[in-house]
Design a protein around this motif. Structure first.
Motif, PDB file in Angstrom:
ATOM      1  N   GLN A 158       0.835  -1.204   0.000  1.00 38.34           N
ATOM      2  CA  GLN A 158       0.000   0.000   0.000  1.00 38.34           C
ATOM      3  C   GLN A 158       0.866   1.249   0.000  1.00 38.34           C
ATOM      4  O   GLN A 158       0.641   2.183  -0.781  1.00 38.34           O
ATOM      5  N   SER A 159       1.869   1.265   0.855  1.00 30.29           N
ATOM      6  CA  SER A 159       2.761   2.418   0.957  1.00 30.29           C
ATOM      7  C   SER A 159       3.529   2.646  -0.344  1.00 30.29           C
ATOM      8  O   SER A 159       3.651   3.778  -0.830  1.00 30.29           O
ATOM      9  N   LYS A 171      -1.700  13.842  -6.440  1.00 34.56           N
ATOM     10  CA  LYS A 171      -1.577  14.412  -5.110  1.00 34.56           C
ATOM     11  C   LYS A 171      -1.671  13.293  -4.065  1.00 34.56           C
ATOM     12  O   LYS A 171      -2.345  12.284  -4.294  1.00 34.56           O
ATOM     13  N   PRO A 172      -0.990  13.459  -2.912  1.00 32.83           N
ATOM     14  CA  PRO A 172      -1.008  12.415  -1.874  1.00 32.83           C
ATOM     15  C   PRO A 172      -2.406  11.974  -1.468  1.00 32.83           C
ATOM     16  O   PRO A 172      -2.651  10.782  -1.263  1.00 32.83           O
ATOM     17  N   VAL A 173      -3.328  12.929  -1.350  1.00 37.02           N
ATOM     18  CA  VAL A 173      -4.697  12.582  -0.949  1.00 37.02           C
ATOM     19  C   VAL A 173      -5.364  11.726  -2.032  1.00 37.02           C
ATOM     20  O   VAL A 173      -6.038  10.737  -1.724  1.00 37.02           O
ATOM     21  N   SER A 176      -3.802   8.219  -1.909  1.00 32.05           N
ATOM     22  CA  SER A 176      -4.262   7.444  -0.752  1.00 32.05           C
ATOM     23  C   SER A 176      -5.664   6.889  -0.970  1.00 32.05           C
ATOM     24  O   SER A 176      -5.933   5.710  -0.707  1.00 32.05           O
ATOM     25  N   LYS A 177      -6.569   7.741  -1.473  1.00 32.57           N
ATOM     26  CA  LYS A 177      -7.947   7.300  -1.702  1.00 32.57           C
ATOM     27  C   LYS A 177      -8.013   6.238  -2.805  1.00 32.57           C
ATOM     28  O   LYS A 177      -8.749   5.257  -2.690  1.00 32.57           O
ATOM     29  N   ALA A 178      -7.237   6.448  -3.851  1.00 30.03           N
ATOM     30  CA  ALA A 178      -7.261   5.512  -4.983  1.00 30.03           C
ATOM     31  C   ALA A 178      -6.722   4.144  -4.573  1.00 30.03           C
ATOM     32  O   ALA A 178      -7.282   3.106  -4.955  1.00 30.03           O
ATOM     33  N   LEU A 199      -4.875   3.530 -10.966  1.00 30.08           N
ATOM     34  CA  LEU A 199      -4.869   4.336 -12.182  1.00 30.08           C
ATOM     35  C   LEU A 199      -6.173   4.136 -12.952  1.00 30.08           C
ATOM     36  O   LEU A 199      -6.760   5.091 -13.471  1.00 30.08           O
ATOM     37  N   LYS A 200      -6.622   2.904 -13.014  1.00 32.59           N
ATOM     38  CA  LYS A 200      -7.859   2.596 -13.730  1.00 32.59           C
ATOM     39  C   LYS A 200      -9.036   3.307 -13.068  1.00 32.59           C
ATOM     40  O   LYS A 200      -9.933   3.819 -13.742  1.00 32.59           O
ATOM     41  N   GLY A 201      -9.013   3.352 -11.734  1.00 34.43           N
ATOM     42  CA  GLY A 201     -10.122   3.981 -11.004  1.00 34.43           C
ATOM     43  C   GLY A 201     -10.147   5.495 -11.126  1.00 34.43           C
ATOM     44  O   GLY A 201     -11.196   6.120 -10.977  1.00 34.43           O
ATOM     45  N   MET A 202      -8.972   6.100 -11.396  1.00 35.80           N
ATOM     46  CA  MET A 202      -8.904   7.561 -11.474  1.00 35.80           C
ATOM     47  C   MET A 202      -9.144   8.097 -12.873  1.00 35.80           C
ATOM     48  O   MET A 202      -9.332   9.292 -13.064  1.00 35.80           O
ATOM     49  N   ILE A 203      -9.073   7.231 -13.883  1.00 36.77           N
ATOM     50  CA  ILE A 203      -9.280   7.685 -15.265  1.00 36.77           C
ATOM     51  C   ILE A 203     -10.736   7.510 -15.678  1.00 36.77           C
ATOM     52  O   ILE A 203     -11.325   6.491 -15.407  1.00 36.77           O
TER      53      ILE A 203
END
Length: 203
Positions: A158-159, A171-173, A176-178, A199-203
């Motif tokens: 995770q880290s 961004k760190p936030v 972390s959420k992703a 990455l898939k979840g943020m696009i």
């Protein structure tokens, strides 16, 4: 021009690798998609490269697939898109996904990539529409899921995944959420799996 590097993979992380070629270690910047296709450290790795010489630096960019390097070279010809941003785009989505966005004039998805603003996304769609109208990479950019990792390594994975996303420009936030969402989707996933899902979840 340095067109290809072949040697021992000394170190790798999502944004950069070090390859030893007969005693000379090359530091090469890579996309996340190329990172996912690399062998383990200590094995032989081959990367197709693009060499950039500036007044203040000499930079080497590497790609696992020739098609990805070809797309990178097309990207950096777009006004306002330098090598760093070109690499960020290819880290945010694979070549096929990017071409799909351009062909469908989907600038809304492109702006989700770190460093790509609305004007840049619109310029990419406008300038590359004709050039990528029939683009096909023919490359398998999918990442095979790794073996199940023991729970002991969950925190470490995770880290590392969060750090990798920050290195890619998020961004760190956001990172972390992703990653937290990725862990819910794949509790036993390793670092590469978590980054890919994030990455898939943020696009």
């Amino acid at each position: 021009m340095i067109a290809r590097i072949s040697g021992v993979l000394v170190h790798k992380q999502p944004a950069q690798v070090v390859i030893d070629v007969q005693g000379v270690a090359y530091e090469i910047e890579i996309s996340f998609n190329s990172f996912c296709q690399l062998p383990t450290e200590g094995e032989t790795a081959v990367l197709h490269t693009h060499f950039v010489v500036r007044e203040d630096a000499q930079l080497l960019f590497g790609f696992f697939q020739l098609e990805e390097r070809s797309l990178f070279r097309i990207l950096i010809k777009v006004n306002g898109v330098g090598p760093k941003l070109g690499l960020a785009i290819l880290s945010g989505m694979d070549a096929d996904a990017f071409c799909h966005c351009v062909q469908n004039q989907d600038s809304a998805t492109l702006v989700k990539i770190p460093g790509v603003g609305k004007k840049t996304a619109e310029r990419l769609v406008l300038e590359l529409g004709d050039k990528l109208s029939s683009w096909q990479t023919g490359a398998n950019t999918g990442v095979q899921a790794g073996s199940v990792k023991p729970a002991l390594f969950a925190i470490s994975a995770q880290s590392e995944a969060e750090s990798a996303l920050v290195a890619l420009g998020y961004k760190p936030v956001q990172a972390s959420k992703a990653v937290a969402a990725a862990i819910r989707s794949s509790p036993d996933g390793g670092c590469e799996d978590l980054i890919r899902l994030s990455l898939k979840g943020m696009i």
